[in-house]
Write a protein that holds these residues in place. Structure first.
Motif, PDB file in Angstrom:
ATOM      1  N   TYR A   1      29.889  37.403  -0.576  1.00 44.80           N
ATOM      2  CA  TYR A   1      28.905  37.562   0.445  1.00 44.80           C
ATOM      3  C   TYR A   1      29.054  36.191   1.324  1.00 44.80           C
ATOM      4  O   TYR A   1      28.946  35.287   0.812  1.00 44.80           O
TER       5      TYR A   1
ATOM      6  N   VAL B   1      35.468  46.403   9.800  1.00 40.85           N
ATOM      7  CA  VAL B   1      36.122  46.003   8.715  1.00 40.85           C
ATOM      8  C   VAL B   1      37.916  45.829   9.199  1.00 40.85           C
ATOM      9  O   VAL B   1      37.995  46.474   9.937  1.00 40.85           O
TER      10      VAL B   1
ATOM     11  N   PHE C   1      34.662  42.263   6.140  1.00 42.22           N
ATOM     12  CA  PHE C   1      33.544  42.977   6.830  1.00 42.22           C
ATOM     13  C   PHE C   1      32.716  42.044   7.648  1.00 42.22           C
ATOM     14  O   PHE C   1      32.312  41.028   7.328  1.00 42.22           O
TER      15      PHE C   1
ATOM     16  N   LEU D   1      29.031  43.037   9.330  1.00 46.46           N
ATOM     17  CA  LEU D   1      27.906  43.815   9.474  1.00 46.46           C
ATOM     18  C   LEU D   1      26.859  43.467  10.464  1.00 46.46           C
ATOM     19  O   LEU D   1      26.135  44.292  10.299  1.00 46.46           O
TER      20      LEU D   1
ATOM     21  N   SER E   1      37.013  41.214  -1.056  1.00 42.95           N
ATOM     22  CA  SER E   1      36.024  41.595   0.095  1.00 42.95           C
ATOM     23  C   SER E   1      35.274  40.572   0.530  1.00 42.95           C
ATOM     24  O   SER E   1      34.450  39.921  -0.368  1.00 42.95           O
TER      25      SER E   1
ATOM     26  N   ILE F   1      32.240  39.506   2.980  1.00 40.70           N
ATOM     27  CA  ILE F   1      31.280  40.359   3.715  1.00 40.70           C
ATOM     28  C   ILE F   1      30.390  39.374   4.411  1.00 40.70           C
ATOM     29  O   ILE F   1      29.534  38.960   3.836  1.00 40.70           O
TER      30      ILE F   1
ATOM     31  N   PRO G   1      25.675  40.440   4.869  1.00 39.46           N
ATOM     32  CA  PRO G   1      25.667  41.380   3.718  1.00 39.46           C
ATOM     33  C   PRO G   1      23.998  42.076   4.047  1.00 39.46           C
ATOM     34  O   PRO G   1      23.855  43.185   3.481  1.00 39.46           O
TER      35      PRO G   1
ATOM     36  N   LEU H   1      25.769  48.066  -0.791  1.00 43.57           N
ATOM     37  CA  LEU H   1      27.069  47.020  -0.947  1.00 43.57           C
ATOM     38  C   LEU H   1      26.912  47.065  -2.770  1.00 43.57           C
ATOM     39  O   LEU H   1      25.512  46.694  -3.110  1.00 43.57           O
TER      40      LEU H   1
END
Length: 162
Positions: A40, A74, A87, A89, A113, A115, A118, A125
Motif C-alpha cells: 500500500y 491498473v 493500482f 484508486l 501489487s 496500490i 488503498p 483489497l
C-alpha cells in the motif's frame, strides 16, 4: 514484536533516490523473498508514489515507459517470471468496482501489487505485506516502511540490512 522492528524511515534526497529505492525493493523481492508482495502506498499527490513504483517495475526487468494508472485504475506489467500491478484508486467511486474488474485475480505468489490510495478500495483489497508512506520535507521526502505481515517483516529486515 516491538514497533521499532516493524518500521523503518529515512530521507530521500530527490527523484533519483526514490527510483533507486524502488529498484532496491525489486532486487530484494527477486533474490531474497522470491515471492510476490502487496504494497500500500500513502502520500499526497506528487509525493513520489508513482516514482517509487517506476523504480520497482524497472528493477523487476521492465524496459520502457512506466505510466501512472490514474485513469485506468491498473497498469499491468507482465515480465519473464513476475507480474507487477500498479493500482491507482484515487478516482474509484465505489470499492465494489474492484469486484467487477476481477480484483482477486491480481494477487498470487508471483505478482507484486503496488496500490496507491488503498483506502478507496477498503473492504475489497487483501491486507498489505508492507505500507509505504511518503511525506514531503521541503524538496526531499521522508519514506517510512511499516511491515504488516511475516513477508513484510522479512522485506523490512532486508531493507534495514542493506
Amino acid at each position: 514484536m516491538t514497533d521499532n522492528l516493524k518500521k523503518h524511515s529515512f530521507i530521500l534526497a530527490d527523484e533519483t533516490a526514490t527510483v533507486a529505492v524502488g529498484k532496491h525493493l525489486a532486487e530484494i523481492v527477486k533474490t531474497k523473498l522470491k515471492q510476490g508482495i502487496i504494497v500500500y502506498l500513502n502520500g499526497d499527490l506528487g509525493a513520489g508514489k508513482t516514482t517509487l513504483t517506476r523504480g520497482f517495475v524497472q528493477g523487476m526487468g521492465h524496459v520502457g515507459h512506466v505510466k501512472s494508472p490514474t485513469y485506468t485504475l491498473v497498469e499491468p506489467y507482465d515480465l519473464a517470471d513476475w507480474q507487477v500491478y500498479h493500482f491507482d484508486l484515487y478516482r474509484l467511486a465505489d470499492p465494489e468496482e474492484l469486484e467487477y474488474m476481477g480484483i482477486r485475480d491480481y494477487f498470487n505468489a508471483t505478482s507484486c501489487s503496488f496500490i496507491e490510495w488503498p483506502e478507496q478500495g477498503q473492504g475489497m483489497l487483501p491486507e498489505p505485506d508492507i505500507i509505504i508512506d511518503l511525506v514531503y520535507l521541503a524538496q526531499q521526502r521522508e519514506i517510512t516502511f511499516s511491515a504488516h505481515s511475516a513477508l513484510g517483516t522479512s522485506l523490512l529486515s532486508w531493507i534495514k540490512r542493506e
